[in-house]
Scaffold this motif. Structure first.
Motif, PDB file in Angstrom:
ATOM      1  N   UNK A 114       0.875  -1.193   0.000  1.00  0.00           N
ATOM      2  CA  UNK A 114       0.000   0.000   0.000  1.00  0.00           C
ATOM      3  C   UNK A 114       0.896   1.221   0.000  1.00  0.00           C
ATOM      4  N   UNK A 115       0.766   2.041  -1.026  1.00  0.00           N
ATOM      5  CA  UNK A 115       1.666   3.167  -1.213  1.00  0.00           C
ATOM      6  C   UNK A 115       0.869   4.374  -1.689  1.00  0.00           C
ATOM      7  N   UNK A 116       0.853   5.445  -0.881  1.00  0.00           N
ATOM      8  CA  UNK A 116       0.119   6.669  -1.208  1.00  0.00           C
ATOM      9  C   UNK A 116      -1.323   6.379  -1.618  1.00  0.00           C
ATOM     10  N   UNK A 117      -1.921   5.478  -0.887  1.00  0.00           N
ATOM     11  CA  UNK A 117      -3.345   5.215  -1.064  1.00  0.00           C
ATOM     12  C   UNK A 117      -3.707   4.167  -2.075  1.00  0.00           C
ATOM     13  N   UNK A 118      -2.742   3.660  -2.826  1.00  0.00           N
ATOM     14  CA  UNK A 118      -3.031   2.656  -3.843  1.00  0.00           C
ATOM     15  C   UNK A 118      -2.346   1.337  -3.480  1.00  0.00           C
TER      16      UNK A 118
END
Length: 446
Positions: free
Chosen positions: A257-261
């Motif tokens: 999970x990275x910056x909301x994605x």
């Protein structure tokens, strides 16, 4: 739980081992000699392992706040293929944009999540109720629920946006992390630091609970101030895992999970291959029933901040990005005191969940505040005991009373919690929650 599942759980439990102390410098090795001596990153790490540092804070933060651990692993984390973006399901991340979220001043309450319609693991079962701040700026938090009916198989998850505080309400979890194994049952909480990879296996047929995703500063124990040296959550009761690694070849999906994605890559090995580690950035499990409650022994109800287990500090002293608060079993002995929580309006926003039993300020039963459900009282929304509780507590005989059949908690945050559109449209959003305060009669006589 079936007999075979019970036997499996017993075997797993026998393989678990912990080291205690929140924020302590821990060390552990699954194979003797795997930890180097005298140097963190020698020219050749023992046993042909790779040395790697995992940093949970900036390198130059003050020593008392600095979090880092050294990992000695079969392969370095850098050995992976490219990640590609995948669907996020019902998982959402702040900042919420456009019509994705609502800033609602009303009191809100939800029943538990419904049963999954098909095979659903922990990651697929995450459902976002709301949040605030901005994960890209490392401020704020999010409230998620989960409901799973299958273990994560050949799949590992990590969250670069924040640390995860997992609060099981139904069904036990086995968390296989890079640092080792944690077992979290209802009544426990598990803390997974930002970026740590882990897999969730179910110890029962289904599992349900809550998750606080903390984008801000790492959770720490609150200062005790006038309380003194002891009380609230004791550091020794936080249990970190001992090293346990997977030396496993074959395809494993790693979801980041990275910056909301959500982003996915297929590794040719398990990334849970840390043979030894040392440091003060670790996962933990904590039994909420060990919380040492501090309360009034004379009169008046103490503010709920006295029940704080963990806090994520902000740039303003005493004003948390998020607090984790537990209402654990305790005695009530206040004289001439209305013992349930008083009516109040608060600058902080409160999401409350129930793990078991009943909460002393809310009526239980259908349409009430039940385990697995939750309520949201955003900043300055007026709330407190419902009419039934008020009437009963106002007439109660004030003898010593033990509250021992309930376990509730709260995620409290300095900012309003914006609710997702899926939360506001959910079938399990209770309609008419305001009705619980109707019928509070006028008693004033001039």
């Amino acid at each position: 739980m079936s007999s075979s599942a019970t036997e499996q759980a017993r075997k797993i439990a026998e393989g678990l081992a912990y080291t205690s102390g929140f924020g302590n410098e821990h060390s552990s090795e699954a194979v003797p000699g795997a930890l180097p001596t005298g140097r963190n990153s020698p020219q050749r790490a023992p046993l042909g392992l790779y040395a790697e540092q995992l940093s949970g804070t900036a390198f130059t933060e003050p020593r008392h706040r600095n979090r880092r651990s050294w990992l000695y692993r079969v392969r370095p984390s850098a050995a992976h293929p490219a990640f590609t973006r995948v669907a996020s399901g019902a998982l959402r991340t702040a900042p919420f944009e456009g019509d994705e979220a609502v800033a609602d001043p009303n009191r809100l309450r939800w029943d538990p999540l419904s049963e999954p319609t098909g095979p659903t693991d922990f990651l697929a079962g995450l459902w976002t109720l709301g949040g605030n701040g901005d994960a890209r700026q490392r401020t704020g938090m999010a409230v998620h629920l989960y409901h799973a009916n299958t273990s994560m198989t050949d799949r590992v998850f990590s969250d670069a946006d924040g640390e995860l505080l997992i609060v099981p309400e139904r069904g036990g979890l086995l968390l296989r992390t890079e640092f080792g194994l944690l077992r979290a049952e209802p009544g426990h909480v598990a803390l997974i630091p930002r970026g740590v990879r882990f897999r969730v296996e179910l110890l029962d047929d289904t599992a349900r609970g809550y998750v606080c995703e903390n984008y801000g500063q790492p959770f720490t124990l609150p200062d005790l101030g006038p309380i003194g040296a002891n009380g609230l959550a004791n550091p020794r009761d936080f249990l970190a895992p001992t090293a346990a690694y997977e030396d496993r070849e074959g395809p494993v999906e790693v979801v980041n999970k990275y910056c909301g994605q959500l982003w996915s890559a297929t590794y040719d090995h398990s990334p849970l291959d840390v043979v030894a580690w040392h440091g003060n950035l670790t996962p933990y499990v904590y039994d909420l029933r060990r919380f040492n409650v501090i309360g009034s022994i004379s009169y008046d109800h103490p503010d709920p901040s006295i029940f704080t287990v963990l806090t994520s500090p902000s740039d303003t002293p005493g004003l948390a990005g998020v607090d984790f608060v537990v209402f654990a079993p305790r005695w009530l002995v206040g004289e001439d005191t209305f013992r349930p929580p008083y009516f109040h309006r608060n600058v902080m926003s409160e999401y409350m969940g129930l793990i078991e039993g009943a909460y002393d300020a809310k009526s239980a039963g259908p349409g009430g505040f039940v385990p697995g459900g939750g309520s949201l009282h955003n900043m300055m929304s007026a709330h407190g005991p419902d009419r039934e509780t008020f009437d009963k507590a106002s007439a109660a005989e004030l003898v010593p009373q033990k509250l021992e059949h309930g376990l509730a908690f709260m995620f409290e945050t300095r900012w309003p919690v914006l609710t997702t559109t899926q939360a506001m449209a959910a079938d399990h959003l209770q309609q008419g929650y305001d009705d619980v305060w109707q019928g509070l009669e006028r008693h004033f006589r001039a």
